[in-house]
Design an enzyme around this catalytic site. Sequence first.
Site, PDB file in Angstrom:
ATOM      1  N   ASP A   1       0.762  -1.189   0.176  1.00 51.61           N
ATOM      2  CA  ASP A   1       0.140   0.130  -0.146  1.00 51.61           C
ATOM      3  C   ASP A   1       0.803   1.236   0.051  1.00 51.61           C
ATOM      4  O   ASP A   1       0.297   2.361  -0.151  1.00 51.61           O
ATOM      5  CB  ASP A   1      -0.814   0.113   1.163  1.00 51.61           C
ATOM      6  CG  ASP A   1      -2.347  -0.271   0.685  1.00 51.61           C
ATOM      7  OD1 ASP A   1      -2.565  -0.858  -0.154  1.00 51.61           O
ATOM      8  OD2 ASP A   1      -3.281   0.006   1.781  1.00 51.61           O
TER       9      ASP A   1
ATOM     10  N   ASP B   1     -10.945  -6.722  11.097  1.00 51.89           N
ATOM     11  CA  ASP B   1     -10.801  -8.336  11.086  1.00 51.89           C
ATOM     12  C   ASP B   1     -11.809  -8.910  12.012  1.00 51.89           C
ATOM     13  O   ASP B   1     -12.411  -9.946  11.522  1.00 51.89           O
ATOM     14  CB  ASP B   1      -9.371  -8.692  11.787  1.00 51.89           C
ATOM     15  CG  ASP B   1      -9.040  -7.519  12.798  1.00 51.89           C
ATOM     16  OD1 ASP B   1      -9.755  -6.842  13.311  1.00 51.89           O
ATOM     17  OD2 ASP B   1      -7.835  -7.308  13.222  1.00 51.89           O
TER      18      ASP B   1
END
Length: 619
Positions: free
Chosen positions: A126, A465
Amino acid sequence: MASTKNLQERVVLRRTTWILAEFVILFLLLALLARRAASPGEDRGATSAWLGTLALVCEAWFAFVWMFDTYPDNLLPEEELPALDMFVTTADPALEPPVITVNTVLSLLALDYPDVGKLACYVSDDGCSPVTCYALREAAEFVALWVPFCKRHGVGVRAPFMYFSSAPPEIGTAGDEFMENWAFMKLSLMIMHESSPGVRSQSEYEKLVTRIENADEGSILRDDEFAEFIDTERGNHPTIVKVLWYNTKSTRTGGEGFPNLVYVSREKSPKHHHNFKAGAMNVLTRVSAVMTNAPIMLNVDCDMFANNPQVAQHAMCLLLGFDDEIESGFVQAPQKFYGALKDDPFGNQLEVGFKKIGGGVAGIQGIFYSGTGCFHRRKVIYGMPPPDTNKHERTGSPSYKELKIKFGSSKELIESSMDVISGDVLSQDISSRVEAAKQVGTCNYEAGTCWGQEIGWVYGSMTEDILTGQRIHATGWRSALMDTNPPAFMGCAPTGGPASLTQYKRWATGLLEILISWNSPILGTIFGRLQFRQCLAYIFIYVWPVRASFELCYALLGPICLLTNQSFLPKASDEGFRIPLALFFTYNIYNLMEYKECGLSARTWWNNHRMQRITSASA
């Protein structure tokens, strides 16, 4: 043909003593509440009604929270084992040095698997760093030496930095061939030439590290191979997908192949929100779908290397070993850390939490998804419900038009999703799928689709998550805990107080976002298939940020009483004093025994309790 041998078995763990201790603590909490409610300000030691009432509210909260606390050798033949796509995520080459990412990737590329042709490793960058891409390219060259060395000599830890950090084996305990190979890979040899006696030659691993650490972005960009990185910015660049190694048997590896290695940097633009790690994971899911489309996916953080070379086979035992696949929608390994400070002074290793809370919820609907070290079924990530528990069958497959609405306009992605849903996953040449992979990695691809909602990693929280795992459980799937020996994965824990508090603050923000949003587990129980006890387990985690106000308020009652010459507790001579005294000793002894059972010291227990009070007040 399916294996007739057991791949796993369930063993009942008796916890009678622990359960009795928990009920004793709960009884003392309720007794304290009953006495406080009957006479909030009438105890001889409590001279102010408002202090007693405030204590009652805090103690009620403590009682409320306490009530929530609750064999690879038999695998299938290699042609029947499913393919596996492995995901590694990194975001900042300054905070996450490329050498760390490279070691994680090397440990994955060297995993033991009957057919390495079914493995592929995708690295999401990223930060769009040419240095990271260069480091991975150099790793692809080094792995041609590293993988055969590991498999030929049965190396246990296959992250080079960890393996070579230990002392070399004694010459008497290892064969000449192994010592020669070990020296070639690691030892600094003395080249004895007539013209240059005593010149020090670097080992192959040292050469790799030196090339990566000395890499200069300017010189890298002069290489035509990295031309795509010219004029790119971290937050503004097109999609970059580079296949750094094709999974073919090579003469360089002595006929031994190793997995595909693919570099991915998704498109970024200042005009689009990128949804942090969840967005990166969804791009990796789509890119891998159009390239290799393995039915099983593994995701790890860049600093969490594979510590057990058989981890993929252990996971397959759980994914394939149940009579009903609903039992293992995903397989989660507990987080373990290397290089941690002695006695956990900053309370960030969370060993007791993973063993006690994680092991407890594993017996309900399954362990929480913790964001790394997890094996997923691709169809589960795609939002597919499990087979009907009564009819043991699914409804008809969705149409092409329905899949286009959910997955987006990519023809290759729609076809790959149809293959996953039908169970017909076919191998394909990834070199011809690079352009399709770039298409599904663009900023606006998800517009008007179900990505981030019904499909993929869920958006809407900084703790994507646990939210994604909750959505999977709410669909009806269960999850399995994989706690192997040696540990499956090893990661790097923060070694400083500020870094730990920053992590806790991010967790607290994300958990609170889930608790007060439409993603609340209560709604998952009412409108979904999230079991009631699993819902309570999620609530127990999500209310963690809320405890700050109650704990801080209760902690301030003592100083307030000292300053105002008042009291909110009964005097020592009062019979009611026995209840808080017994509660204090019982709870702390119980908690200390939990740490001792996990093999931790009393100092670790003390440090963790100290940090819990600090994080409650600050995070």
